[in-house]
Design an enzyme around this catalytic site. Structure first.
Site, PDB file in Angstrom:
ATOM      1  N   LYS A  54      -6.836  -5.016  60.828  1.00  0.00           N
ATOM      2  CA  LYS A  54      -7.342  -6.233  60.815  1.00  0.00           C
ATOM      3  C   LYS A  54      -7.241  -7.226  61.782  1.00  0.00           C
ATOM      4  CE  LYS A  54      -2.338  -7.504  59.508  1.00  0.00           C
ATOM      5  NZ  LYS A  54      -1.520  -7.415  58.433  1.00  0.00           N
ATOM      6  N   TYR A 277      -1.627 -28.849  87.790  1.00  0.00           N
ATOM      7  CA  TYR A 277      -1.420 -29.882  86.929  1.00  0.00           C
ATOM      8  C   TYR A 277       0.204 -30.240  86.789  1.00  0.00           C
ATOM      9  CZ  TYR A 277      -6.262 -29.649  85.046  1.00  0.00           C
ATOM     10  OH  TYR A 277      -7.603 -29.552  85.107  1.00  0.00           O
TER      11      TYR A 277
HETATM   12  C1  LIG Z   1      -0.450  -6.343  58.589  1.00  0.00           C
HETATM   13  C2  LIG Z   1      -0.031  -5.457  57.561  1.00  0.00           C
HETATM   14  C3  LIG Z   1       0.487  -4.291  57.653  1.00  0.00           C
HETATM   15  C4  LIG Z   1       0.734  -3.679  59.167  1.00  0.00           C
HETATM   16  O1  LIG Z   1       1.865  -4.104  59.602  1.00  0.00           O
HETATM   17  P1  LIG Z   1       2.508  -3.574  61.187  1.00  0.00           P
HETATM   18  O2  LIG Z   1       3.887  -4.385  61.078  1.00  0.00           O
HETATM   19  O3  LIG Z   1       1.447  -3.997  62.044  1.00  0.00           O
HETATM   20  O4  LIG Z   1       2.642  -1.956  60.919  1.00  0.00           O
HETATM   21  C5  LIG Z   1       1.030  -3.456  56.679  1.00  0.00           C
HETATM   22  N1  LIG Z   1       0.573  -3.989  55.340  1.00  0.00           N
HETATM   23  C6  LIG Z   1       0.249  -5.160  55.228  1.00  0.00           C
HETATM   24  C7  LIG Z   1       0.183  -5.614  53.628  1.00  0.00           C
HETATM   25  C8  LIG Z   1      -0.043  -6.145  56.189  1.00  0.00           C
HETATM   26  O5  LIG Z   1      -0.524  -7.344  55.842  1.00  0.00           O
END
Ligand SMILES: *Cc1c(COP(=O)(O)O)cnc(C)c1O
Length: 397
Positions: A54, A277
């Protein structure tokens, strides 16, 4: 958006690919594949990996990393948004996809179901939408159970209504039942065991009426702690990218991203001279100050002003003054022979020194996940493989 080159001559190849500013993130695709292998070796018998890609693979590039997910090692790819899943399909990725985020209408369910996507059902309302859509087609769903995180998913009190809906909907197929842990990455955590017990109980209620599916609970933290139940799938994100300093048996995970730039201005300032800045830094001695063509618009956090460190000639140099939108200033007075054009590493290794995402996260009050996600689209990604290099930049076509 992608330009290809087979040359190993960096400067020429990168210019040919349209890279003008010497700031980019190298993505080591072979390191990613080694991380996948190391994680798969870590899984118990009968368990398989769901690669969580994702948010553009946590800023690394979902399409490019998905191409490295072979069906022998990766059962499925998970993304949050339907848009992200469609991007992968558009790029020719044909592994099954799990949609973790909410899908908001029967049309969207139809779109997903027609492209070999399993729809994570995160609420009773969403189950009704999926059920309505399943009158015209097969709809594969993964029932998300809230075992204690309190965010999304069906709660224990929602199950009887869900069972009724599923019973009335022959086109709805429960491919999987899953939950998500709130605290599995914390070694002192005691809550995961509670969540596992809650999940098992809820799965039991569904089983009694014949609703079965593949089970998955573990994220990276739980997977690395050995909490994947035999036969269950594991949804792994951050560990794929080599972050969170997770030890996998005897083989260490490797960082996949290395963010680098070059010195574009190098000068000597007298003692007592302000930098940047707001005059937040003033030299206390005659100082060699170098300027880097990167800033907070690229995702280099402004909280690193007067706090962060970068690598030059294999040594640490402090960020001095405020991080601005397009520029960062560093003090290289204590590093010998620094030259105009020298490589500077913002994230990753140079020589024997490393700036980890965890280090930047600690300095900026966040987690490594956000450090990666913040590396903005203005920073080209340069994909490195043994025999070739591919560039993805929003400025080139
Ligand atoms: C993002 C996510 C994961 C992965 O989590 P990590 O800590 O990056 O391994 C697994 N399950 C769900 C539902 C997620 O949203």
């Amino acid at each position: 958006m992608t330009a290809k080159s087979r040359s190993t001559d960096d400067a020429g190849a990168l210019a040919a690919a349209g890279l003008l500013r010497p700031t980019w993130a190298d993505i080591d695709l072979d390191a990613f594949s080694r991380n996948v292998d190391a994680i798969v070796r870590r899984l118990p018998a009968g368990s398989r990996l769901i690669a969580v890609l994702k948010a553009d693979a946590y800023g690394h590039g979902a399409v490019e990393l998905a191409r490295r997910c072979s069906p022998e090692r990766v059962a499925m790819i998970a993304v949050a948004l339907l848009e992200e899943a469609l991007e992968l399909r558009g790029a020719g990725i044909d592994l099954p996809i799990l949609l973790l985020g909410s899908v908001g209408s029967a049309d969207q369910v139809a779109l997903a179901a027609g492209q070999d996507m399993t729809i994570g059902v995160t609420s009773p309302e969403m189950l009704e939408i999926a059920a309505a859509s399943s009158r015209d087609r097969r709809v594969g769903i993964a029932l998300k159970l809230d075992s204690g995180m309190g965010r999304v998913g069906l709660r224990e009190g929602d199950l009887q209504q869900a069972i009724g809906t599923i019973a009335r909907s022959p086109g709805l197929h429960v491919d999987a039942i899953y939950t998500h842990f709130a605290n599995a990455g914390d070694p002192r955590d005691a809550y995961t065991e509670t969540q596992i017990a809650n999940f098992r109980r809820m799965v039991g209620v569904l089983r009694e009426v014949g609703i079965e599916g593949k089970l998955h609970e573990a994220n990276s933290g739980a997977t690395m702690r050995g909490l994947v139940a035999p036969g269950e799938l594991a949804r792994v994100g951050i560990a794929l990218y080599g972050a969170e300093a997770l030890d996998v048996g005897h083989s260490k995970l490797e960082p996949v991203m290395r963010w680098r730039t070059e010195i574009v201005r190098l000068k000597t300032l007298p003692a007592g001279h302000p930098v940047g800045y707001g005059e937040t830094f003033r030299t206390t001695r005659e100082s060699r100050i170098a300027t880097l063509p990167v800033g907070y618009a690229d995702g280099y956090n402004r909280l690193l002003s007067n706090r962060g460190e970068v690598l030059v000639r294999g040594r640490r140099a402090p960020v001095v003054g405020r991080v601005s939108m397009d520029l960062v200033t560093i003090d290289v007075t204590d590093i010998a022979d620094v030259q105009f054009g020298d490589e500077v590493v913002l994230l990753g290794s140079q020589g024997s020194e490393t700036i980890s995402a965890e280090e930047i996260a600690a300095l900026t009050g966040t987690i490594s996940y956000e450090v990666f996600c913040n590396v903005s689209a203005r920073v080209p990604r340069v994909y490195r493989e043994a025999d070739r290099m591919t560039v993805r930049s929003r400025f080139t076509s």
